[in-house]
Write a protein that holds these residues in place. Structure first.
Motif, PDB file in Angstrom:
ATOM      1  N   UNK A 406      30.021 -10.057  28.141  1.00 31.77           N
ATOM      2  CA  UNK A 406      29.312 -10.274  29.490  1.00 31.77           C
ATOM      3  C   UNK A 406      27.528  -9.875  28.327  1.00 31.77           C
ATOM      4  N   UNK A 407      26.555  -9.523  28.948  1.00 33.25           N
ATOM      5  CA  UNK A 407      25.430  -9.467  28.995  1.00 33.25           C
ATOM      6  C   UNK A 407      24.428  -8.432  30.022  1.00 33.25           C
ATOM      7  N   UNK A 408      24.006  -7.856  29.464  1.00 32.68           N
ATOM      8  CA  UNK A 408      23.184  -6.579  30.308  1.00 32.68           C
ATOM      9  C   UNK A 408      22.122  -6.280  30.022  1.00 32.68           C
ATOM     10  N   UNK A 409      20.764  -6.540  30.917  1.00 31.66           N
ATOM     11  CA  UNK A 409      19.558  -6.568  30.728  1.00 31.66           C
ATOM     12  C   UNK A 409      18.609  -5.907  31.820  1.00 31.66           C
ATOM     13  N   UNK A 410      17.302  -5.211  31.654  1.00 32.71           N
ATOM     14  CA  UNK A 410      16.816  -5.609  32.511  1.00 32.71           C
ATOM     15  C   UNK A 410      15.618  -6.283  32.639  1.00 32.71           C
ATOM     16  N   UNK A 411      15.361  -6.884  33.240  1.00 31.60           N
ATOM     17  CA  UNK A 411      13.715  -8.099  32.673  1.00 31.60           C
ATOM     18  C   UNK A 411      13.441  -8.227  30.873  1.00 31.60           C
ATOM     19  N   UNK A 412      14.452  -8.537  30.680  1.00 30.34           N
ATOM     20  CA  UNK A 412      14.731  -8.718  29.011  1.00 30.34           C
ATOM     21  C   UNK A 412      14.440  -7.652  28.399  1.00 30.34           C
ATOM     22  N   UNK A 439      18.104 -10.358  19.096  1.00 36.58           N
ATOM     23  CA  UNK A 439      17.344 -10.146  18.951  1.00 36.58           C
ATOM     24  C   UNK A 439      16.487 -10.741  20.112  1.00 36.58           C
ATOM     25  N   UNK A 440      15.412 -11.273  20.485  1.00 36.75           N
ATOM     26  CA  UNK A 440      15.081 -11.566  21.868  1.00 36.75           C
ATOM     27  C   UNK A 440      15.469 -12.389  22.409  1.00 36.75           C
ATOM     28  N   UNK A 441      14.820 -12.653  24.176  1.00 39.70           N
ATOM     29  CA  UNK A 441      15.659 -14.487  24.611  1.00 39.70           C
ATOM     30  C   UNK A 441      16.249 -14.191  25.448  1.00 39.70           C
ATOM     31  N   UNK A 442      17.068 -15.181  25.970  1.00 43.07           N
ATOM     32  CA  UNK A 442      17.887 -14.738  27.045  1.00 43.07           C
ATOM     33  C   UNK A 442      18.911 -15.028  27.204  1.00 43.07           C
ATOM     34  N   UNK A 443      19.864 -14.818  28.454  1.00 43.11           N
ATOM     35  CA  UNK A 443      21.054 -14.152  28.356  1.00 43.11           C
ATOM     36  C   UNK A 443      21.746 -15.165  27.602  1.00 43.11           C
ATOM     37  N   UNK A 444      21.184 -17.088  27.270  1.00 49.92           N
ATOM     38  CA  UNK A 444      22.630 -18.026  26.428  1.00 49.92           C
ATOM     39  C   UNK A 444      22.137 -17.107  24.862  1.00 49.92           C
ATOM     40  N   UNK A 445      21.311 -16.938  24.473  1.00 50.17           N
ATOM     41  CA  UNK A 445      20.742 -16.490  23.318  1.00 50.17           C
ATOM     42  C   UNK A 445      21.629 -15.016  23.240  1.00 50.17           C
ATOM     43  N   UNK A 446      21.647 -13.994  23.929  1.00 47.87           N
ATOM     44  CA  UNK A 446      22.636 -13.285  24.191  1.00 47.87           C
ATOM     45  C   UNK A 446      23.877 -13.344  23.638  1.00 47.87           C
ATOM     46  N   UNK A 447      24.473 -14.560  24.037  1.00 48.65           N
ATOM     47  CA  UNK A 447      25.700 -14.161  24.258  1.00 48.65           C
ATOM     48  C   UNK A 447      26.064 -15.529  22.823  1.00 48.65           C
TER      49      UNK A 447
END
Length: 612
Positions: A406-412, A439-447
């Protein structure tokens, strides 16, 4: 599927109201479920869908029913009041039921007996006895009884021991040392014993002031009459009461009296915790498990619980809840009409009440985790869940090692991820991992980043079991992001996504989800893994965000550690006050010498626009 008795959709009104599912019996008809709705048509038609999409108990209820009736109401308040009246009148077997969690011991006083007894029990019965607790540890109950008997010498022996000493006309050891009034020997002392038991019940109910005042008055009377031994004995009892009060689990405002309610749910599992505070003391905690026929929100559970338990005149009139309720004023109005007295329901946002309400909510969440782990600890149940999961996902064998991401963040910002591992259907906490995403990015990049950083683990396969299943908290696109990284590295591990809203199981990039039955043990296992991962990820994210929000410019100055930083900020009231200070002012602080003072001054004035 259409039932013979199913009403035409056009005939169902779109207004608010209350409905009853009814079944025919040999003696007439039985109401098996009562509910309310803001829109009767929308609510009732949701029951008449494919039974495979309903929870097993919901489908069973609809299958059992032979008719549905409804009553339209003008307001939601009327609907709420009528729903409660019908539930109380019909006692429907499919409605939500709150049952005691028998996992923890209670302190019981059998006031219904001629000679009341205080003892520990794990079973809470409707037998006229008073129950206090539950306590998290059996030793807490034993310690409490031992202390209480020094002040309130009530019998604690079993009925068989009592009968034995009544026949022998000889008191037991507790009677000899003053921990029991020995009503087994002196029949004339039974009335006095009952009074002491009533005082104990009052004390445990929260009236500590009354008990202390009574003891102080008795001590003064005995001293004035020169009964010094009796006065000394009562003095010891007062000291024991003070010791008991010091052992109160929570330090709360002295005059605060209210019931604090916390609710936590996950799918069809839910726990309600009620913390009873009287005169600033936590005198009891009730933990209830919820039986429901369908998944309901925490708000619905809370309203249902309040309406079931706070309509009587003896119920507490001050209620504090740990989650926001949209219908507070409406519920207060209904309760006032039912009990002919005012009721206050609050969701406190600050102060002592907020702290205790948060504690009740935390206890509910902890109770839910405990219940779920207890369910998973059953070997047969775990084996069945793993076998079901293998069959549903068409795996070659039961997935003995399951990983979830699972990935968690607040507006990146403060982007983190968590990996949780279950082996043999149980948490393998030593295998849990947390990641700070680079690395910056959305949930897909985080996964993708997390799976890339774990590739060597999958390739080496040095675990107790190879990873048989990878679960991603999300839908088809999140699952595909993980699957693509594995494929690019030549690793074959089945990947699925679990979407939270409808608990859908998604294949990577799939167009149609797999809907496991709501009563499925396989789905229950997946939910526990996903929820555990989400908890770990969100906790890590909040910790990172908290550290960032409290970071000070002083943290970057060599020679200034946490202790010196706190001393400087406290002395000068913040970085703004520090910037206004000179080097001589800084040197007045313990441990801040000339070179360090000069360095601090220089760093603070390099860029006066830096934030605090």
């Amino acid at each position: 599927m259409r039932y013979e008795w199913q009403p035409s959709t056009k005939l169902i009104p779109i207004s608010a109201g209350v409905y009853r599912f009814i079944t025919k019996t040999s003696s007439g008809e039985e109401t098996i479920y009562v509910g309310k709705a803001k829109n009767l048509r929308n609510r009732l038609t949701s029951y008449f869908q494919d039974p495979s999409n309903l929870h097993e108990r919901t489908a069973s209820m609809v299958k059992t029913a032979t008719e549905v009736k409804w009553t339209v109401t003008q307001t939601e308040i009327e609907a709420l009041q009528l729903e409660f009246a019908w539930i109380k009148s019909y006692n429907p077997r499919f409605n939500i039921r709150f049952r005691d969690d028998k996992s923890y011991p209670y302190l019981s006083i059998s006031m219904q007996n001629e000679i009341p007894r205080v003892h520990s029990t794990r079973t809470k019965r409707k037998d006229g006895a008073r129950y206090f607790g539950p306590y998290p540890n059996p030793r807490d109950v034993r310690d409490a009884i031992e202390l209480l008997l020094r002040v309130f010498p009530v019998r604690s022996c079993s009925d068989s021991i009592l009968a034995q000493h009544q026949r022998a006309k000889r008191p037991c050891l507790l009677g000899h040392i003053g921990r029991c009034l020995a009503p087994c020997v002196d029949n004339s002392g039974i009335a006095e014993h009952k009074i002491v038991a009533r005082d104990l019940e009052t004390f445990l109910g929260g009236s500590a002031k009354q008990a202390m005042a009574t003891l102080v008055s008795k001590m003064n009377d005995a001293s004035a009459a020169e009964r010094f031994e009796e006065a000394a004995r009562i003095r010891d009892q007062i000291n024991a009461v003070e010791e008991i009060l010091k052992k109160s689990l929570v330090s709360i405002e002295q005059d605060l009296s209210a019931d604090f309610i916390g609710v936590a749910s996950s799918g069809l599992d839910a726990v309600v915790v009620v913390m009873q505070v009287r005169e600033g003391r936590l005198v009891g905690e009730n933990r209830l498990l919820v039986d429901a026929i369908d998944a309901v929100s925490d708000q619905e559970l809370l309203v249902n619980f309040i309406m079931r338990n706070y309509t009587g005149p003896e119920a507490m009139s001050a209620i504090c809840v740990g989650i926001q309720l949209d219908e507070l004023s409406k519920i207060e109005k209904v309760l006032k009409n039912l009990r002919n007295s005012a009721v206050t329901i609050q969701c406190p946002v600050r102060g002592e009440k907020q702290r205790v309400a948060k504690l009740a909510q935390m206890n509910a969440e902890a109770g839910l985790i405990h219940h779920q782990q207890k369910m998973l600890s059953n070997l047969a149940s775990r084996s069945e869940a793993l076998a079901e999961l293998a069959a549903a996902l068409k795996l070659n064998a039961a997935p003995l090692r399951i990983e979830c991401v699972d990935v968690s963040h607040l507006q990146g910002t403060d982007r983190v991820a968590a990996v949780v591992v279950f082996e043999d259907g149980m948490p393998a906490r030593s295998e849990y991992r947390s990641y700070v995403l680079e690395h910056p990015g959305d949930d897909l990049a985080g996964i993708s980043e997390v799976i890339s950083r774990r590739i060597h683990r999958y390739a080496e396969n040095g675990n107790r079991y190879p990873t048989n299943l990878l679960v991603i908290d999300g839908g088809p696109f999140q699952a595909r992001a993980a699957a693509e990284v594995l494929k690019a590295n030549g690793i074959e591990i089945p990947v699925i996504g679990l979407a939270k809203r409808l608990e859908e199981v998604w294949w990577p990039g799939g167009a149609t989800p797999l809907m496991l039955p709501r009563s499925s043990k396989a789905l229950y296992l997946l939910q526990q893994i996903r929820d555990e991962t989400h908890r770990r990820a969100i906790t890590h994210h909040r910790l990172r965000r908290s550290k960032r929000s409290t970071k000070s410019i002083l943290d970057d100055i060599p020679g200034v550690g946490p202790k010196k930083r706190n001393m400087l900020l406290k002395q000068f009231g913040g970085v703004t006050g520090l910037r206004a200070a000179g080097i001589r002012d800084l040197e007045l602080i313990d441990g801040i010498q000339g070179p360090l003072a000069a360095r601090i001054y220089r760093e603070l004035h390099l860029d006066a626009s830096k934030p605090d």
